[in-house]
Each structure stands twice: as structure tokens, then as C-alpha cells.
Enzyme design. Structure first.
Site, PDB file in Angstrom:
ATOM      1  N   CYS A   1       0.805  -1.222   0.000  1.00  0.00           N
ATOM      2  CA  CYS A   1       0.000   0.000   0.000  1.00  0.00           C
ATOM      3  C   CYS A   1       0.840   1.276   0.000  1.00  0.00           C
ATOM      4  CB  CYS A   1      -0.973  -0.005   1.175  1.00  0.00           C
ATOM      5  SG  CYS A   1      -0.241  -0.410   2.776  1.00  0.00           S
ATOM      6  N   TYR A   2       1.846   1.368   0.857  1.00  0.00           N
ATOM      7  CA  TYR A   2       2.634   2.599   0.922  1.00  0.00           C
ATOM      8  C   TYR A   2       3.358   2.897  -0.396  1.00  0.00           C
ATOM      9  CZ  TYR A   2       2.014   3.349   5.989  1.00  0.00           C
ATOM     10  OH  TYR A   2       1.501   3.618   7.240  1.00  0.00           O
TER      11      TYR A   2
END
Length: 340
Positions: free
Chosen positions: A152-153
Site C-alpha cells: 500500500c505505501y
């Protein structure tokens, strides 16, 4: 209704949040059929692990076995922690099963991976893994047997930053401020994830030292052809799901930042360019990444949001699988946000 020529898939790591999200997508996917669910123990049904699936899906969950997967499946999704995934992927690939790996095990070049994670035990397949961000590697994904699905990041950060890499001043620093819902930390309980600690609270962790920083730097260098000084600061916020990033950088020439952003993503179905700052709620439950940019002279503020469990994991994995098998990117992917 499943296509008569549906492709049998396995989901290994069915106990976790991303495993559950994969199951939910696949139950409605017209061309992928869940043929095998597994975790480390087996011996239960999936609705016992996830009661939300009662009267919806009650398939058996098995103790993960590569030979059993190869006997019944064409493709396996590995929703496993780093270090555990590479050994299992190695077995599956040897048996002719394609793999979409949601761990970090195949995302990085060898020296970077071993510096920030652990010794790598599948160096041969690492060389052939394709980074699973369709906006940058779609043609490679089409031919891949092993896709390293981004987390996600890096997803939220790279999608926000990459359109502007050609114009960023290499002598300045890029700052990425990222905020994630608690589901990004997984199911395992820790001191930081207790209700008392996260409720009505927000805090940074591993600022400037988080191991996703070298992944962002590496992909900017490989895709954008620039070696930028990137400072990444992640935060936990008291939400179940969702991610918002704020990127601060300076460019070295006069540009129309909005025009650059729109042109860069003009043909990308899962990117939405907004004319106001993004919100977490508008992308929750979808594979969309919403992006906004505003400039003050040569200084830029770039704002992006994704669903950390979906665009940051499971739905992006399914989009990659769609591309691997020649389906439309959108097949089986939800477009309606969890609003209100």
C-alpha cells in the site's frame, strides 16, 4: 455466473485481511474460480475463519501444500508474510503454477532486499519477477509467471510522485507523508494496534527509516530514471482501512502540474485526477487511486488516496492476474466506494 473456461486459482494465506479481500473479489469474478484455500494449519472451513462468509462461502481450508495446488490450480495468490512467501513460490513455479505474490519477497533487487529484510532463498526467480504496478509495467505483466504485487505505501506514493519525477530538482529532497488505516498492520496484535492506543490517536512510526523507503527510491530510479533523495514518514490513524499520502517536492522548471498529471494518466482506468484534495472515503472499497496536485511556483503538493487492502494489496493483485491472462483490467473489480 462463472465462465465455462474459468481459471482455477488458489489463495494461500486465507486467514488474513488481504486473503479475505481476495476471496470476496473472486466470489464475484466471472473468470477466476476458487479451487483451493489454504493457511498454515488447515482443518476448518473459510466461514469459521471469517464469519462474514456464513451462507456465502463455506469452502474447506487446507494446510498449504504446493503439490495439491499444482494438481488443481493454474494460478496462486500468496498472501503470506515476507520470508515465508519465497520458499512456497519457488515450489509452485517449479510445478508450473503462476504466482501473484503479495509479500515483499520479489519486489526489490537482491542487494536492497537483503539489506532491509533477510537473506533471499530464491534468487533465480527473483530475476524474473515483474513488479505488479500496471501503470508502469503492464506489458511485462502480460508475459509474467511471477508478479510481485506492490504494497500500500509504495503504491500510493509512487502513483502520486512518478508523473513529476522528470521535473524534480535532484538537489532537493522529496518528502512523503503517508497515513494508513490500522488494517495495513495485519491481524497480529501489537502494543501500537490496541484500541486504547489507536483510538482518537495518530502517530508516526519508523520515520525516515521505514523499509518501504528503499522500494520507493528503487522504483523511481528504474521507472523514472532518476536517483532522488526521498524521505518517507508513515503514520497510523484510527481508521480500519484507507490510506492518504501527501508528497512535497520542488521542480526545476516551469510546468503546469495539473496538465502534467492529467497527461501522464490519461489512459489509466484506475487513476482519477481530482481538482480538490483527495479523501480516503472516496476510494475505500475500490481499486482507484485518486490524485490531486497544486503548485506554488516551483513547489508542489501532491495528494493521493487508496484503499490499503485493495489497491494496496488484493484488488491490485487481481488486476495483475487479469492482465496475465489477457482479461480486461477491470474484470471483477468493484468501482463503487464504501460511501457513506
Amino acid at each position: 455466473m462463472k465462465n465455462k473456461k474459468s481459471i482455477n486459482i488458489a489463495i494461500v494465506g486465507a486467514s488474513g485481511y488481504t486473503g479475505l479481500e481476495l476471496i470476496k473479489i473472486m466470489l464475484n469474478h466471472p473468470s477466476f474460480n476458487i479451487a483451493y484455500l489454504a493457511n498454515t494449519t488447515g482443518g476448518m472451513t473459510i466461514n469459521e475463519l471469517h464469519p462474514c462468509l456464513n451462507n456465502v462461502c463455506e469452502l474447506e481450508v487446507y494446510k498449504a501444500n504446493a503439490n495439491d495446488i499444482a494438481a488443481s490450480c493454474d494460478l496462486a495468490f500468496l498472501a503470506l508474510p515476507h520470508k515465508h512467501s519465497m520458499g512456497f513460490a519457488k515450489e509452485l513455479l517449479k510445478l508450473g503454477v503462476k504466482v501473484v505474490d503479495l509479500s515483499a519477497d520479489y519486489r526489490l533487487e537482491l542487494d536492497v532486499y537483503e539489506k532491509h529484510y533477510c537473506p533471499h532463498t530464491d534468487k533465480d526467480n527473483l530475476q524474473n519477477a515483474v513488479y505488479g504496478m500496471p501503470e508502469f509495467y503492464k506489458e511485462e505483466i502480460k508475459k509474467a509467471s511471477l508478479v510481485a504485487n506492490p504494497g500500500c505505501y509504495p503504491t500510493a506514493s509512487l502513483l502520486a510522485l512518478m508523473p513529476f519525477v522528470p521535473y524534480i530538482d535532484e538537489n532537493s529532497s522529496v518528502f512523503i507523508d503517508a497515513k494508513s488505516g490500522l488494517s495495513g498492520a495485519g491481524k497480529k496484535l501489537s502494543d501500537t494496534s490496541t484500541f486504547v492506543n489507536i483510538s482518537e490517536n495518530m502517530f508516526a512510526y519508523n520515520p525516515l527509516k521505514h523499509r518501504h523507503t528503499p522500494e520507493i527510491i528503487e522504483k523511481v530510479k528504474l521507472v523514472g530514471k532518476k536517483d532522488l533523495k526521498i524521505n518517507f514518514v508513515p503514520h497510523l490513524i484510527p481508521l480500519t482501512r484507507g490510506m492518504l499520502t501527501s508528497v512535497y517536492c520542488s521542480v526545476n522548471q516551469n510546468i503546469d502540474a495539473v496538465k502534467v498529471l492529467k497527461e501522464f494518466y490519461k489512459d489509466q482506468a484506475h487513476i482519477r485526477v481530482l481538482d480538490k484534495p483527495v479523501t480516503i472515503k472516496d476510494t475505500s472499497g475500490t481499486n482507484f487511486c485518486d490524485i490531486f496536485v497544486v503548485q506554488n511556483g516551483n513547489d508542489l503538493f501532491i495528494n493521493s488516496s487508496i484503499d490499503n487492502l485493495l489497491r494496496g494489496a488484493s484488488s491490485q493483485a487481481v488486476v495483475n492476474a487479469n492482465i496475465m491472462y489477457g482479461f480486461d483490467d477491470d474484470l471483477g473489480i468493484n468501482k463503487l466506494a464504501f460511501v457513506p
